[in-house]
Write a protein that holds these residues in place. Structure first.
Motif: not given
Length: 176
Positions: A76-82
């Motif tokens: 559930g952690t965010i690897a990539l935020w665009v």
């Protein structure tokens, strides 16, 4: 009565030789009533530049707690935020605090002015990459959008080419 989003079907053939990623994507995009065609084009281009099995479009413009596109880990952690557009530094600071990597793709006639005002307040982080699409490229691609979009995008040597079926656009991605 609230306006409903316009639904687009995207068939994207992606050949990214820089990352050795070759894939066909069948995607559904919802264009929020307040979203311009140009912004939606930038979301597609940003997706292509970061494409992976985990990458997905979010609720985007209709929610303040999600980016436009993201990739999440199994836990559930965010690897990539665009993020696309000209966000406030606080929004990017939040992204840097929540994600392993953050990519911001700015665009628009006023992108230089926005960067001159907001850029100095953006977080300084190795996690953050900022780039800008040339406005005329975005306008040209947005002019002939159909509800069913069939694009082939090739990325090689840092160059991006978008074949829309009616022509090929050399998309320039630069910095500030």
């Amino acid at each position: 009565m609230a306006l409903k989003p316009t639904i687009y079907k995207l068939n994207l053939d992606l050949a990214d030789s820089d990352r050795h990623h070759y894939q066909n994507y069948q995607l559904t995009l919802a264009q929020h009533p307040s979203e311009t065609a140009e912004r939606m084009v930038v979301r597609i281009l940003a997706f292509a530049l970061n494409a992976s099995e985990a990458l997905t479009f979010t609720k985007g413009i209709s929610t303040s707690d999600e980016p436009d596109i993201w990739a999440k880990e199994d836990n559930g952690t965010i690897a990539l935020w665009v993020e696309v557009g000209q966000p406030k530094p606080d929004r990017i600071r939040k992204a840097v605090n929540q994600a392993a990597q953050v990519r911001l793709y700015a665009f628009g006639k006023t992108a230089d002015t926005w960067w001159n005002i907001e850029g100095k307040d953006m977080p300084s982080s190795d996690k953050l990459q900022v780039a800008r699409f040339q406005w005329q490229n975005v306008v040209d691609l947005a002019q002939n959008l159909d509800r069913t979009i069939r694009w082939s995008i090739s990325i090689a040597g840092g160059e991006m080419y978008v074949d829309t079926g009616s022509g090929v656009e050399h998309v320039v991605l630069g910095g500030f």
